[in-house]
Design a protein around this motif. Sequence first.
Motif, short mmCIF file in Angstrom:
data_model
loop_
_atom_site.label_atom_id
_atom_site.label_comp_id
_atom_site.label_asym_id
_atom_site.label_seq_id
_atom_site.Cartn_x
_atom_site.Cartn_y
_atom_site.Cartn_z
N THR B 254 0.98 -1.11 -0.17
CA THR B 254 0.04 -0.08 0.00
C THR B 254 1.03 1.29 0.09
N GLN B 255 2.20 1.04 0.09
CA GLN B 255 3.06 2.34 -0.09
C GLN B 255 3.49 2.28 -1.49
N SER B 256 3.36 1.47 -2.27
CA SER B 256 3.90 1.61 -3.53
C SER B 256 3.35 2.62 -4.45
N ALA B 257 4.02 3.12 -5.60
CA ALA B 257 3.62 3.97 -6.36
C ALA B 257 2.20 3.29 -7.13
N ALA B 258 2.40 2.02 -7.44
CA ALA B 258 1.35 1.31 -8.17
C ALA B 258 0.06 1.49 -7.13
N PHE B 259 0.10 1.32 -5.96
CA PHE B 259 -1.16 1.19 -5.13
C PHE B 259 -1.61 2.99 -4.99
N GLY B 260 -0.59 3.83 -5.17
CA GLY B 260 -1.18 5.10 -5.06
C GLY B 260 -1.91 5.34 -6.52
#
Lengths: 296, 296
Positions: B254-260
């Motif tokens: 949930t900290q990944s750019a993909a999750f963002g």
Amino acid sequence: MRPMLILPLLALTAAAPATSPKTPSEAVAAAPASAWKTIPAEDLMVLDVAGNRVVIQLAPAFTPVHAANIRAFAQSGWWNEGRSAIYRVQDNYVVQWGRNETEDPMPAGVVKLPPHEYHRRLRGLVVRPLGFADQYAPRAGFALGWPVAYDPRAGTANLTHCYGYVGVARDLAPDTGSGSELYAIIGHAPRALDRNIAVIGRVVSGMEKLSAFPRGTEALGIYQDRSQDIRIASVRMAADLPAAERPSFQYLDTQSAAFGSYLRLRANRKDDFFTRPAGGVDLCSVTIPVRATPAD
Amino acid sequence: MRPMLILPLLALTAAAPATSPKTPSEAVAAAPASAWKTIPAEDLMVLDVAGNRVVIQLAPAFTPVHAANIRAFAQSGWWNEGRSAIYRVQDNYVVQWGRNETEDPMPAGVVKLPPHEYHRRLRGLVVRPLGFADQYAPRAGFALGWPVAYDPRAGTANLTHCYGYVGVARDLAPDTGSGSELYAIIGHAPRALDRNIAVIGRVVSGMEKLSAFPRGTEALGIYQDRSQDIRIASVRMAADLPAAERPSFQYLDTQSAAFGSYLRLRANRKDDFFTRPAGGVDLCSVTIPVRATPAD
């Protein structure tokens, strides 16, 4: 086995009316007869499928053309005798049924491409505000016994995709769907669909049957094989049934003091089980109380 | 029958990665391998019931004592060979299962009355904010691959009752439940339960089976007759299974750019089907992407 409690959101058995209700179910039980509004038989669709009866309330105040279409489909027997089926059950999303309108000419009176009844004018609606923020619209509240999201600036209001609410399947825009294929929400409210698709009503009885059909294994939850489709015996309007067989339901008037009390307690659950009230509630968690019309 | 579309919240098939993803599923498909975190086998509970396999991820970072209890129950065979069952399915609420701990002495290592693991300290968590209001807490967001509600002033954070999330059945306070009886949410998120009960994890596989069991007809959705109970064959920890039989899953960091990117697109659905993005989303509609660990 003595099961543990986990209290229900709304107790199934009526609690004794109290001077000052302490739980949402007590507030509903304390509502006077005048706070209950009987749903017109013209607005109740009776769906018989696989030995189960599902009753759906239409919302002509929001989606009049789709409601008229659905009545025309039902009254012509369009969906009856196995010509329609439940063919899609996607977990945490929708159960979908109907009859493909391209197979045969549609019955007389059906508008093939209805207008975009995705919202209506706010003017003319008396809205009780939810009192808490909504992530999907500037405001949320209740009107005419329905949950609504609304935009005072744009002057629009729309029905919302809450659990058990029924919408019109459609292909890509500008198609709005005729109403020949419908779906009901069987999971967490997919509110992103609001204003993208027509919500035409809600299940008022039999939802627990509709939500328990096996999930489809193909993409979008479509049943893999047409032999798995669950054939629909009939869809009729309650008004067209003999009086003795006609189901009747009432909803709690969302303008009533009893509903106000219910809403307040929904946002502040505090009883022997709930020790930390949230102090808030989301629109779709405020299930509109519905009951079978009392015999008296 | 050509079914109409009604696109799913998350497409089941991976879309081709795009430079700039246009839908939530494209954002997930575009996530690099490094954005996927493998769930430790010690945190995966494997429940076999009526020919179905359900896999549940524990959340020891939030409920360590309950997680240890659940591991102890599983490792002792406490729930196996029909000694536990699904005995309650309440529509739009919970499916509940387990074994009544009062029947027999509990296995060694189980804490009979665990502490109130209804929230944890916010300190030590790196939280990605949801970016939109929450009706049930001052703030909402994501941490360690979980949806969380939090209160910066009180310094607390809690797991939330979203669809498919699993909690510990309990009687009235101060009982917190040992974990011998559990439930999973099968309807609209009953967030009022947050901070009143311990959420210990979530279903990562098989939810579509768990949610389709027949609803119970007694109060609270209890099955009318114990003969209707659905017996559980076994509950084991994945770490205790032979390597070849061990399931493995990953969640999107949930900290990944993909999750963002995924979160941003969840709040702004705009593609061929969605013509009016909401510009917002609620916590439980942001399903954390989970996948089987790729074979490579």
